[in-house]
Design an enzyme around this catalytic site. Structure first.
Site, short mmCIF file in Angstrom:
data_model
loop_
_atom_site.label_atom_id
_atom_site.label_comp_id
_atom_site.label_asym_id
_atom_site.label_seq_id
_atom_site.Cartn_x
_atom_site.Cartn_y
_atom_site.Cartn_z
N ASP A 41 4.82 2.08 5.59
CA ASP A 41 3.37 2.22 5.45
C ASP A 41 2.88 1.36 4.29
O ASP A 41 3.30 1.54 3.15
CB ASP A 41 3.03 3.69 5.17
CG ASP A 41 1.56 3.87 4.80
OD1 ASP A 41 0.72 3.84 5.71
OD2 ASP A 41 1.25 4.03 3.59
N TYR A 43 -3.12 -2.97 -0.98
CA TYR A 43 -1.95 -2.88 -1.86
C TYR A 43 -1.47 -4.25 -2.33
O TYR A 43 -0.70 -4.35 -3.28
CB TYR A 43 -0.76 -2.19 -1.16
CG TYR A 43 -0.97 -0.76 -0.73
CD1 TYR A 43 -2.10 -0.03 -1.12
CD2 TYR A 43 -0.04 -0.13 0.09
CE1 TYR A 43 -2.28 1.27 -0.70
CE2 TYR A 43 -0.20 1.17 0.50
CZ TYR A 43 -1.33 1.88 0.12
OH TYR A 43 -1.48 3.17 0.54
N LYS A 59 -3.53 -0.67 6.62
CA LYS A 59 -4.88 -0.13 6.52
C LYS A 59 -5.89 -1.24 6.22
O LYS A 59 -5.59 -2.16 5.45
CB LYS A 59 -4.96 0.92 5.39
CG LYS A 59 -3.88 1.98 5.47
CD LYS A 59 -3.90 2.90 4.24
CE LYS A 59 -2.64 3.75 4.18
NZ LYS A 59 -1.46 2.98 3.71
N HIS A 104 -8.96 2.72 5.63
CA HIS A 104 -8.39 3.25 4.39
C HIS A 104 -9.24 4.37 3.76
O HIS A 104 -8.71 5.26 3.09
CB HIS A 104 -8.21 2.09 3.39
CG HIS A 104 -7.14 2.32 2.38
ND1 HIS A 104 -6.34 1.30 1.94
CD2 HIS A 104 -6.74 3.43 1.72
CE1 HIS A 104 -5.48 1.79 1.04
NE2 HIS A 104 -5.70 3.07 0.89
#
Length: 294
Positions: free
Chosen positions: A46, A51, A76, A109
């Site tokens: 994930d 990120y 996401k 997200h």
């Protein structure tokens, strides 16, 4: 090597119950963490556009030697890429960085409540990607009951998952009940309560007397007990770690079972206190950031 039990999403797609999360994992540590997880036996990774480590996740998958079709890849779309066309392009950026043609699970997200019309348009783009076969399942993250209800009212495809903060100290039972009612899988971020150990004024779930007592009874760690609790309650959990030993420990949860009484004791630890960001506070002004091209 343990075989990971899978959970069946509402469209029939199978999701491994335990995955590796890479939130706040520095890019230079992500590749080795992913490779280590896949070598250990994980089959679900994930990540997220926000990120900044999708490229390294893709590299870790390739280096592991595990065939692409055996790895469930979830990522996401960030709020800066909400809106129909922007979200379609967000898929292209994520797929390009991951080095994949198809993403197994693509989710929004945040709910972005102040600009929910953008959220709805973003979700409609996910529906298109699903129809076109570019993603195998779609869903959301950090959606509260009112956000979920509005999404269900105004779009066609019921989300396959809602990824939310969920650990023994914050269980969001009302939201979980709504998920069950609509066939939405509850996916836990911060599943072992890591977030409770570094926020001010909180007790660390890793030092909870109840959890430690249950752990001692099974010869397991507090983290393993918390992950087992998620599995037995039918949730998807995505613990994060960059250390090979901890990654392996988090995966070693398939050879013991909690009793009904132990589960009830862990259920009773809920404080109702959120430790992560409040979904209502997420705005483009405060949290918007450009997601780079692939």
């Amino acid at each position: 090597m343990a075989t990971v039990p899978t959970l069946t999403l509402n469209n029939g797609v199978q999701l491994p119950a335990i995955g590796l999360g890479v939130f706040q994992t520095p890019p230079d540590e992500t590749t080795s963490a992913v490779e280590s997880a896949l070598t250990t036996g994980y089959r679900h990774i994930d990540t997220a556009a926000a990120y900044g480590n999708e490229r390294e996740v893709g590299e870790g998958i390739r280096r592991s030697g595990v065939p692409r079709e055996d790895v469930f890849v979830e990522t996401k779309i960030w709020i800066s890429d909400y809106g129909y066309d922007a979200t379609l392009h967000g898929f292209d950026k994520s797929a390009g960085k991951l080095g994949v043609d198809q993403i197994d699970l693509l989710i929004l997200h945040q709910a972005l409540p102040g600009r929910f019309e953008l959220t709805l348009d973003a979700y409609r783009a996910l529906e298109t990607l699903l129809t076109d076969g570019k993603v195998r399942a779609i869903g959301v993250s950090n959606f509260m009951p009112e956000h979920l209800q509005r999404l269900l009212d105004e779009t066609d495809v019921v989300p396959a998952v809602n990824q939310i903060e969920l650990h023994p100290y914050f269980q969001q039972k009302e939201l979980q009940a709504l998920h069950s009612q609509h066939g939405i899988l509850t996916q836990a971020w911060s599943p072992i309560g890591g977030i409770t150990s570094y926020r001010e004024g909180g007790t660390s779930a890793f030092e909870d007397p109840t959890i430690l007592e249950v752990a001692a009874a099974h010869g397991k760690s507090a983290a393993q007990v918390m992950l087992r609790w998620h599995i037995q309650e039918g949730r998807s959990a995505i613990p994060k770690s960059t250390k090979a030993a901890r990654i392996a420990e988090n995966f070693d949860v398939f050879d013991f079972e909690l009793t009904d009484n132990e589960i009830a004791r862990i259920d009773a630890l809920d404080t109702g206190v959120r430790r992560g960001p409040d979904p209502e506070d997420i705005t483009l002004e405060a949290f918007g950031r450009d997601i780079p091209e692939a």
